[in-house]
Design an enzyme around this catalytic site. Structure first.
Site, short mmCIF file in Angstrom:
data_model
loop_
_atom_site.label_atom_id
_atom_site.label_comp_id
_atom_site.label_asym_id
_atom_site.label_seq_id
_atom_site.Cartn_x
_atom_site.Cartn_y
_atom_site.Cartn_z
N GLY A 47 -57.43 21.10 -125.37
CA GLY A 47 -56.27 20.36 -126.12
C GLY A 47 -56.75 18.83 -126.56
O GLY A 47 -56.66 18.44 -127.89
N CYS A 48 -57.36 18.20 -125.75
CA CYS A 48 -57.57 16.83 -126.12
C CYS A 48 -58.90 16.55 -127.04
O CYS A 48 -59.04 15.69 -127.71
CB CYS A 48 -58.12 15.76 -124.65
SG CYS A 48 -56.67 15.70 -123.79
#
Length: 158
Positions: A47-48
């Site tokens: 996600g990051c």
């Protein structure tokens, strides 16, 4: 851990953190420029990485509007350097290893992760005006689609 939340009009808490090259960056020294300060849980996680690459891919629209992008996580400088190199991230990543800045911005606290309540970094973004005040505060943002929404809110789509 903190329950304090920043709101538009609040003075952005000042800080000095090391970037991915080990150089100090002080927020108050960026006054006169608008800053997008985004907090993410951990470098090199799916996600990051999605969010970081989305900022990278849209960096020109921020830069042409005079907006500087800074990403903050608890990762150490070496991990940030590896993240920046691996994903060709050409903007500043900052190491907040002691969590002081995340606590000051109210982004370190309880969150839901896969149905469990855990303590960690709450994905959040702040737009800081030229005078050092919070212009916009977005808590609990999604990794996907957030940059597009931010660009729309800032009028960068036109």
């Amino acid at each position: 851990m903190t329950d304090a939340r920043l709101a538009p009009g609040d003075l952005a808490p000042d800080f000095t953190l090391l970037d991915q090259n080990g150089d100090p960056v002080t927020l108050s020294e960026l006054r006169g420029s608008k800053v997008v300060l985004y907090f993410y849980p951990e470098a090199m996680t799916p996600g990051c990485t999605t969010e970081a690459c989305d900022f990278r891919d849209n960096l020109n629209s921020f830069a042409s509007a005079g907006i500087r992008v800074l990403g903050v996580s608890k990762d150490d400088v070496a991990k940030l350097a590896a993240f920046a190199e691996r994903d060709r991230l050409t903007y500043t990543l900052l190491s907040d290893a002691d969590l002081a800045v995340q606590q000051a911005y109210g982004v370190w606290g309880e969150k839901s992760l896969y149905g469990k309540i855990v303590v960690g970094s709450i994905r959040s973004t702040f737009v800081i005006a030229e005078d050092g005040r919070i212009e916009r505060a977005f808590y609990n943002v999604k990794a996907t689609g957030h940059v597009a929404r931010l660009r729309r809110d800032l009028g960068l789509d036109g």
